[in-house]
Design a protein around this motif. Sequence first.
Motif, PDB file in Angstrom:
ATOM      1  N   GLN A   5      22.715   5.819 -28.180  1.00  0.00           N
ATOM      2  CA  GLN A   5      23.217   4.457 -28.344  1.00  0.00           C
ATOM      3  C   GLN A   5      24.585   4.531 -29.010  1.00  0.00           C
ATOM      4  OE1 GLN A   5      21.920   1.021 -27.765  1.00  0.00           O
ATOM      5  NE2 GLN A   5      24.104   0.834 -28.138  1.00  0.00           N
ATOM      6  N   ILE A   6      25.605   3.996 -28.322  1.00  0.00           N
ATOM      7  CA  ILE A   6      26.963   3.939 -28.860  1.00  0.00           C
ATOM      8  C   ILE A   6      27.162   2.589 -29.549  1.00  0.00           C
ATOM      9  CG2 ILE A   6      29.424   4.163 -28.309  1.00  0.00           C
ATOM     10  CD1 ILE A   6      27.876   6.688 -27.713  1.00  0.00           C
ATOM     11  N   THR A  38      29.550  10.482 -21.789  1.00  0.00           N
ATOM     12  CA  THR A  38      29.596   9.082 -22.187  1.00  0.00           C
ATOM     13  C   THR A  38      30.677   8.337 -21.416  1.00  0.00           C
ATOM     14  OG1 THR A  38      30.072   7.574 -24.009  1.00  0.00           O
ATOM     15  CG2 THR A  38      31.040   9.770 -24.143  1.00  0.00           C
ATOM     16  N   LYS A  97      28.299  -0.890 -30.340  1.00  0.00           N
ATOM     17  CA  LYS A  97      28.696  -1.829 -29.296  1.00  0.00           C
ATOM     18  C   LYS A  97      29.421  -3.078 -29.792  1.00  0.00           C
ATOM     19  CE  LYS A  97      24.001  -3.753 -29.329  1.00  0.00           C
ATOM     20  NZ  LYS A  97      22.818  -4.063 -28.512  1.00  0.00           N
ATOM     21  N   TYR A 140      32.571  -3.881 -27.831  1.00  0.00           N
ATOM     22  CA  TYR A 140      32.314  -4.241 -26.441  1.00  0.00           C
ATOM     23  C   TYR A 140      31.690  -5.637 -26.352  1.00  0.00           C
ATOM     24  CZ  TYR A 140      33.283   0.690 -25.964  1.00  0.00           C
ATOM     25  OH  TYR A 140      33.889   1.910 -26.027  1.00  0.00           O
ATOM     26  N   GLN A 199      30.780  -2.239 -19.503  1.00  0.00           N
ATOM     27  CA  GLN A 199      31.071  -1.371 -20.644  1.00  0.00           C
ATOM     28  C   GLN A 199      30.072  -1.578 -21.773  1.00  0.00           C
ATOM     29  OE1 GLN A 199      35.243  -1.993 -21.659  1.00  0.00           O
ATOM     30  NE2 GLN A 199      35.757  -0.069 -20.619  1.00  0.00           N
ATOM     31  N   GLY A 255      33.215   5.656 -28.749  1.00  0.00           N
ATOM     32  CA  GLY A 255      32.698   4.973 -29.931  1.00  0.00           C
ATOM     33  C   GLY A 255      31.859   5.908 -30.772  1.00  0.00           C
ATOM     34  N   THR A 310      27.074   1.381 -23.302  1.00  0.00           N
ATOM     35  CA  THR A 310      26.882   1.894 -24.658  1.00  0.00           C
ATOM     36  C   THR A 310      25.483   2.479 -24.837  1.00  0.00           C
ATOM     37  OG1 THR A 310      26.207  -0.306 -25.432  1.00  0.00           O
ATOM     38  CG2 THR A 310      28.539   0.277 -25.629  1.00  0.00           C
TER      39      THR A 310
END
Length: 359
Positions: free
Chosen positions: A87-88, A60, A90, A93, A163, A64, A167
């Motif tokens: 999926q991080i 990654t 977000k 961000y 960034q 997160g 994500t």
Amino acid sequence: MFVSIGALLVLMEDTADVTKTDTSPVLQTVSVQALPVKEVTAVVDAFAEVRPRWSAEIRTPVGGRIVEVREAALAGAMVPTGAVLFQIEKVQYETAVAAAELMLAEARLGLRQANNQTTVARRQFERDGVRAPNDLALHLPQLEIAKRQVASAEAQLHAAKQQLADTIIVAPFSGFVTERFGSLGQTVAAGEPLVNLMDDTRFELTAEVSRENWTLLDHPIHGQVARLVDMAGNPVGIATVRRGGGFLDRNTRQYRVFLEVPDTAERSILSGDVVRVQFTGRTLKNTFSLPETALTRTGHVWFVDQEDKLRRLEPKILFRRDDQIVIAAPTKGQSQRLAITPLASFLPGQRVAPKSVEE
């Protein structure tokens, strides 16, 4: 009494009966095969493991909490290029992007103000008909700083957007997921591994060739095509030589040849297969092709000369092809009769009764 006993023993002593005959001894029958001198194309074999061109541990780029794990990220899944894996979260961000956009707007406003101050000062000096004493009078340093602030704000906005895009973890190439590390709800830091991905379309091989076999190849070998054969002897595809030679492996002291397998429908190999790579070498003259069974355990072959006598030879083996051995002809341009079933009782110079057999 002693004289009588001695005479009796002499009379009882065995005697050897020797019978003269004119019949010749029976010669040993030896099956022979005529070996004509041939011109052959060398074939060099080497074993190699099929490896994917790309094999990566996908990590990654941002930290997160993992809020989504797609089916494509599960072990064993086959994924195309660009498929979403994770999926991080977000939110932070998106906030960073908003802050960067605000900073860029403020920087652009400062640039407009600096431009306006410079324009007003320049017109004032033109109206007075005098020349500005220095750049400070025209506010030029402030204008330059404002321009750089805009450039800096644009770069920060670009980094924030990157960034935010990071994500969403996607597959950089198509392949198989061999192992998964990240789980739903797990909080990860930037640089932590998520999955192992192995390419399924492009393969590479590294074959090692001895010094003797290296001389049999047709140089330069760059761009040549080699056949790939599985352990059962079945053809499974072809490979193209990308480069080879130039250095020896530090452990085996053999030449290394690097090949790549084209992405074609005719191949039937998988990553991890061990295959035999067959290189087509140069043409060799004055050679014999004989069955491998004709070679004794001591590394000799037996010929029958014109006088029907056995002659032993330690051959110079050039290469092996299937169940045949190609050796250098001991006599240039002259065929030989090969004893195809050598026996341990053979002696050099022994006269035999040759019996010709078909190849």
